[in-house]
Design a protein around this motif. Structure first.
Motif, short mmCIF file in Angstrom:
data_model
loop_
_atom_site.label_atom_id
_atom_site.label_comp_id
_atom_site.label_asym_id
_atom_site.label_seq_id
_atom_site.Cartn_x
_atom_site.Cartn_y
_atom_site.Cartn_z
N HIS A 90 0.86 -1.19 0.00
CA HIS A 90 0.00 0.00 0.00
C HIS A 90 0.89 1.23 0.00
O HIS A 90 2.04 1.18 0.43
CB HIS A 90 -0.89 0.02 1.25
CG HIS A 90 -1.76 -1.19 1.39
ND1 HIS A 90 -2.68 -1.56 0.44
CD2 HIS A 90 -1.85 -2.12 2.38
CE1 HIS A 90 -3.30 -2.66 0.84
NE2 HIS A 90 -2.81 -3.02 2.00
N ARG A 121 -7.01 -2.27 5.40
CA ARG A 121 -7.11 -3.53 6.16
C ARG A 121 -8.28 -4.40 5.71
O ARG A 121 -8.43 -5.51 6.14
CB ARG A 121 -7.25 -3.21 7.65
CG ARG A 121 -5.96 -2.63 8.20
CD ARG A 121 -5.98 -2.64 9.70
NE ARG A 121 -6.46 -1.35 10.18
CZ ARG A 121 -6.93 -1.13 11.40
NH1 ARG A 121 -7.04 -2.11 12.25
NH2 ARG A 121 -7.30 0.07 11.76
N HIS A 122 -9.13 -3.81 4.86
CA HIS A 122 -10.34 -4.54 4.46
C HIS A 122 -10.31 -4.97 3.00
O HIS A 122 -11.31 -5.47 2.49
CB HIS A 122 -11.58 -3.68 4.69
CG HIS A 122 -11.85 -3.45 6.14
ND1 HIS A 122 -12.79 -4.17 6.85
CD2 HIS A 122 -11.27 -2.63 7.03
CE1 HIS A 122 -12.79 -3.77 8.10
NE2 HIS A 122 -11.87 -2.83 8.24
N HIS A 149 -5.88 4.30 5.50
CA HIS A 149 -5.25 3.32 6.40
C HIS A 149 -6.28 2.28 6.87
O HIS A 149 -6.01 1.08 6.89
CB HIS A 149 -4.65 4.07 7.59
CG HIS A 149 -4.06 3.19 8.62
ND1 HIS A 149 -2.86 2.55 8.45
CD2 HIS A 149 -4.52 2.81 9.84
CE1 HIS A 149 -2.60 1.83 9.52
NE2 HIS A 149 -3.59 1.97 10.39
N LEU A 150 -7.46 2.75 7.24
CA LEU A 150 -8.51 1.83 7.70
C LEU A 150 -8.96 0.92 6.57
O LEU A 150 -9.11 -0.30 6.76
CB LEU A 150 -9.72 2.62 8.22
CG LEU A 150 -9.52 3.36 9.53
CD1 LEU A 150 -10.73 4.24 9.84
CD2 LEU A 150 -9.30 2.36 10.66
N TYR A 162 -16.47 0.59 4.86
CA TYR A 162 -15.90 -0.76 4.77
C TYR A 162 -16.63 -1.59 3.76
O TYR A 162 -16.03 -2.33 2.97
CB TYR A 162 -15.96 -1.47 6.13
CG TYR A 162 -15.28 -0.68 7.20
CD1 TYR A 162 -13.92 -0.39 7.10
CD2 TYR A 162 -15.99 -0.23 8.31
CE1 TYR A 162 -13.30 0.35 8.07
CE2 TYR A 162 -15.36 0.51 9.28
CZ TYR A 162 -14.01 0.81 9.17
OH TYR A 162 -13.40 1.55 10.12
#
Ligand code: NCD
Length: 291
Positions: A3, A112-113, A108-109, A83
């Protein structure tokens, strides 16, 4: 999975390799279609003047398919969580998703998904890594190695993700960064700073002017942008015939950030930054997607 959320996600060696790839693209206008068969999704929750088109042009020049998710019409408006939006995009099998969001931390959040590369196209006042990369590429083209070179960042530094990412990279490459802003535009910092640009004008090799980010201010800070311009606009009268490279990430507030006359001056590299932006983003996409 790679990323690119902040400039800190890249080592100095990786940045230099991105720059040499970008340089090759500069010398070769019809590059090989290195991303043929790849799918890239752009999703911009905040408006963009050039970053989105720069990424899309970069992807297309390399032969990738690009799909833009129109947020104003998307299910985010219908109450879907971030999300779920990300997971649904991810399920379509892209090789990279490029995200811009008004809130710091969203890329950033989301990273993770999802199962593909995520590239931050600017999040709140936090980071804008590809802008800082293209700025550094442009500065090095004109100034050579930045070790010992003095760069002034001028304007609304506190609200600027561009300044944040640039400060990290410029320091890493050995430049001396000096912040120039009115007190309410200065972040807490261990860097040298001044409220008066005339104090540093004789010692700087480059000036990075920034737009006043009124959309990120909770209350008006300057009586008017005109008052700000009186003290901080980059004018011919200020720079004289000094040998200084002038940058701005755009969009420029004409005659507030930089005067018409300086914008037309060959020392001002604003359009060159835009041109280099496509090349640097091509190199970033190749690095993240193609290894
Ligand atoms: C910047 C941004 O959106 O962070 N512009 C850009 O990406 N070229 C700076 C700004 O909006 O002033």
């Amino acid at each position: 999975m790679r990323h690119l959320i902040t400039t800190g996600d890249l080592t100095t060696e990786e940045i230099l390799s991105i720059f040499s790839t970008a340089q090759r693209f500069l010398e070769r206008p019809n590059p090989p279609k290195l991303l043929q068969g790849k799918l890239i999704i752009t999703i911009f929750f905040e408006s963009s003047t050039r970053t989105r088109s720069s990424f899309e042009i970069a992807a297309k020049r390399l032969g990738a398919e690009v799909v833009h998710l129109d947020v104003s019409k998307s299910s985010t408006q219908k109450g879907e969580t971030l999300y779920d939006t990300a997971a649904n995009l991810d399920a379509m099998g892209p090789n990279a998703i490029i995200v811009r969001h008004r809130n710091s931390g969203v890329p950033h959040l989301l990273a993770r998904h999802i199962g593909c590369s995520l590239i931050n196209g600017g999040d709140g006042a936090h980071a804008h890594p590809t802008q800082a990369l293209l700025d550094l590429f442009t500065l090095r083209y004109h100034l050579g190695e930045l070790k010992g070179k003095r760069i002034a960042i001028v304007g609304d530094i506190k609200s600027s993700r561009v300044a944040n990412s640039n400060i990290e990279l410029l320091r890493r490459f050995g430049a001396q960064v000096v912040l120039v802003a009115p007190p309410h535009f200065l972040p807490e910092t261990d860097l040298p700073f001044t409220y008066n640009i005339r104090e540093v004008i004789d010692s700087v090799h480059g000036i990075m002017s920034l737009r006043t980010q009124t959309e990120r201010h909770h209350r008006p800070t300057y009586a008017s942008l005109k008052d700000y311009a009186r003290d901080f606009c980059i004018t011919k009268e200020l720079i004289g015939d000094r040998d200084i490279v002038i940058l701005h990430p755009g969009p420029v507030h004409r005659n507030i950030d930089i005067s018409d006359e300086v914008l037309a001056d060959p020392r001002c590299k604003v359009l060159e930054q835009v041109k280099n932006g496509v090349l640097v983003r091509m190199a970033v996409l190749v690095k993240l997607i193609d290894g």
